[in-house]
Design a protein around this motif. Structure first.
Motif, PDB file in Angstrom:
ATOM      1  N   UNK A 164      42.975  39.326  60.660  1.00 27.38           N
ATOM      2  CA  UNK A 164      41.536  39.317  60.401  1.00 27.38           C
ATOM      3  C   UNK A 164      40.785  38.387  61.347  1.00 27.38           C
ATOM      4  N   UNK A 165      41.486  37.421  61.911  1.00 21.00           N
ATOM      5  CA  UNK A 165      40.847  36.489  62.827  1.00 21.00           C
ATOM      6  C   UNK A 165      40.065  35.388  62.137  1.00 21.00           C
ATOM      7  N   UNK A 166      40.385  35.112  60.866  1.00 20.65           N
ATOM      8  CA  UNK A 166      39.744  34.014  60.142  1.00 20.65           C
ATOM      9  C   UNK A 166      40.818  33.031  59.688  1.00 20.65           C
ATOM     10  N   UNK A 167      40.410  31.813  59.389  1.00 19.21           N
ATOM     11  CA  UNK A 167      41.377  30.786  59.008  1.00 19.21           C
ATOM     12  C   UNK A 167      41.895  31.010  57.595  1.00 19.21           C
ATOM     13  N   UNK A 168      43.077  30.468  57.336  1.00 22.27           N
ATOM     14  CA  UNK A 168      43.652  30.555  55.996  1.00 22.27           C
ATOM     15  C   UNK A 168      42.797  29.778  55.004  1.00 22.27           C
ATOM     16  N   UNK A 169      42.175  28.697  55.467  1.00 24.68           N
ATOM     17  CA  UNK A 169      41.305  27.909  54.606  1.00 24.68           C
ATOM     18  C   UNK A 169      40.120  28.750  54.120  1.00 24.68           C
ATOM     19  N   UNK A 170      39.562  29.568  55.010  1.00 28.88           N
ATOM     20  CA  UNK A 170      38.443  30.432  54.635  1.00 28.88           C
ATOM     21  C   UNK A 170      38.888  31.445  53.587  1.00 28.88           C
ATOM     22  N   UNK A 171      40.054  32.052  53.791  1.00 25.04           N
ATOM     23  CA  UNK A 171      40.577  33.024  52.825  1.00 25.04           C
ATOM     24  C   UNK A 171      40.791  32.361  51.468  1.00 25.04           C
ATOM     25  N   UNK A 172      41.336  31.137  51.467  1.00 24.00           N
ATOM     26  CA  UNK A 172      41.544  30.412  50.211  1.00 24.00           C
ATOM     27  C   UNK A 172      40.213  30.140  49.516  1.00 24.00           C
ATOM     28  N   UNK A 173      39.173  29.771  50.283  1.00 27.48           N
ATOM     29  CA  UNK A 173      37.859  29.502  49.723  1.00 27.48           C
ATOM     30  C   UNK A 173      37.280  30.774  49.086  1.00 27.48           C
ATOM     31  N   UNK A 174      37.410  31.899  49.777  1.00 28.79           N
ATOM     32  CA  UNK A 174      36.903  33.172  49.258  1.00 28.79           C
ATOM     33  C   UNK A 174      37.656  33.541  47.982  1.00 28.79           C
ATOM     34  N   UNK A 175      38.983  33.391  47.978  1.00 27.72           N
ATOM     35  CA  UNK A 175      39.774  33.719  46.783  1.00 27.72           C
ATOM     36  C   UNK A 175      39.378  32.836  45.604  1.00 27.72           C
ATOM     37  N   UNK A 176      39.168  31.540  45.856  1.00 28.47           N
ATOM     38  CA  UNK A 176      38.747  30.627  44.790  1.00 28.47           C
ATOM     39  C   UNK A 176      37.381  31.036  44.239  1.00 28.47           C
ATOM     40  N   UNK A 177      36.469  31.424  45.132  1.00 34.01           N
ATOM     41  CA  UNK A 177      35.135  31.841  44.706  1.00 34.01           C
ATOM     42  C   UNK A 177      35.209  33.113  43.870  1.00 34.01           C
ATOM     43  N   UNK A 178      36.013  34.079  44.292  1.00 40.34           N
ATOM     44  CA  UNK A 178      36.159  35.316  43.522  1.00 40.34           C
ATOM     45  C   UNK A 178      36.753  35.032  42.148  1.00 40.34           C
ATOM     46  N   UNK A 179      37.720  34.136  42.099  1.00 36.52           N
ATOM     47  CA  UNK A 179      38.333  33.787  40.812  1.00 36.52           C
ATOM     48  C   UNK A 179      37.311  33.112  39.909  1.00 36.52           C
ATOM     49  N   UNK A 180      36.551  32.170  40.463  1.00 37.72           N
ATOM     50  CA  UNK A 180      35.572  31.409  39.687  1.00 37.72           C
ATOM     51  C   UNK A 180      34.459  32.312  39.146  1.00 37.72           C
ATOM     52  N   UNK A 181      33.996  33.245  39.972  1.00 43.45           N
ATOM     53  CA  UNK A 181      32.844  34.074  39.608  1.00 43.45           C
ATOM     54  C   UNK A 181      33.231  35.522  39.309  1.00 43.45           C
ATOM     55  N   UNK A 182      34.482  35.753  38.942  1.00 46.14           N
ATOM     56  CA  UNK A 182      34.957  37.126  38.716  1.00 46.14           C
ATOM     57  C   UNK A 182      34.113  37.874  37.690  1.00 46.14           C
ATOM     58  N   UNK A 183      33.828  37.221  36.560  1.00 46.06           N
ATOM     59  CA  UNK A 183      33.042  37.883  35.515  1.00 46.06           C
ATOM     60  C   UNK A 183      31.675  38.317  36.011  1.00 46.06           C
ATOM     61  N   UNK A 184      30.971  37.414  36.679  1.00 44.68           N
ATOM     62  CA  UNK A 184      29.633  37.737  37.183  1.00 44.68           C
ATOM     63  C   UNK A 184      29.698  38.834  38.234  1.00 44.68           C
ATOM     64  N   UNK A 185      30.698  38.793  39.103  1.00 44.62           N
ATOM     65  CA  UNK A 185      30.830  39.817  40.134  1.00 44.62           C
ATOM     66  C   UNK A 185      31.122  41.188  39.528  1.00 44.62           C
ATOM     67  N   UNK A 186      31.941  41.224  38.488  1.00 46.72           N
ATOM     68  CA  UNK A 186      32.241  42.502  37.820  1.00 46.72           C
ATOM     69  C   UNK A 186      30.986  43.070  37.164  1.00 46.72           C
ATOM     70  N   UNK A 187      30.198  42.196  36.530  1.00 43.01           N
ATOM     71  CA  UNK A 187      28.955  42.647  35.919  1.00 43.01           C
ATOM     72  C   UNK A 187      28.019  43.247  36.955  1.00 43.01           C
ATOM     73  N   UNK A 188      27.901  42.599  38.110  1.00 46.38           N
ATOM     74  CA  UNK A 188      27.057  43.122  39.179  1.00 46.38           C
ATOM     75  C   UNK A 188      27.575  44.465  39.694  1.00 46.38           C
ATOM     76  N   UNK A 189      28.887  44.593  39.803  1.00 53.27           N
ATOM     77  CA  UNK A 189      29.471  45.822  40.310  1.00 53.27           C
ATOM     78  C   UNK A 189      29.257  46.983  39.330  1.00 53.27           C
ATOM     79  N   UNK A 190      29.218  46.679  38.040  1.00 49.54           N
ATOM     80  CA  UNK A 190      29.046  47.717  37.013  1.00 49.54           C
ATOM     81  C   UNK A 190      27.613  48.199  36.901  1.00 49.54           C
ATOM     82  N   UNK A 191      26.654  47.481  37.485  1.00 51.67           N
ATOM     83  CA  UNK A 191      25.213  47.881  37.361  1.00 51.67           C
ATOM     84  C   UNK A 191      24.888  49.001  38.304  1.00 51.67           C
TER      85      UNK A 191
END
Length: 82
Positions: A55-82
């Motif tokens: 992907x050409x991005x750092x592992x730290x960036x991927x970890x940050x994105x994964x942490x954010x998705x985990x933290x905000x999973x509920x809100x993201x699912x609600x947005x996706x369902x609208x």
């Protein structure tokens, strides 16, 4: 002086252990893939690039994105369902 290892049988395959020093030199860990290239009478081991490496991005960036998705999973699912 080259180090040697004994080939061992496991089912229909042969197994060769990889010393820690070789794993460290390749930058690989248990569970990661390595490739080999046969050149004349020798074999070269090469660390395979992961999908993240490609992907050409750092592992730290991927970890940050994964942490954010985990933290905000509920809100993201609600947005996706609208």
């Amino acid at each position: 002086m080259p180090e040697s290892r004994v080939l061992r049988k496991s089912g229909n395959s042969a197994i060769l252990t990889v010393p820690t020093e070789v794993m460290e030199a390749l930058g690989v860990n248990i569970g990661e893939n390595i490739s080999y290239v046969i050149e004349n009478d020798s074999v070269k081991l090469v660390k395979e690039k992961s999908e993240i490496d490609n992907l050409g991005v750092s592992k730290e960036f991927i970890e940050m994105v994964n942490e954010s998705f985990t933290k905000y999973e509920g809100a993201l699912r609600e947005l996706a369902d609208k």
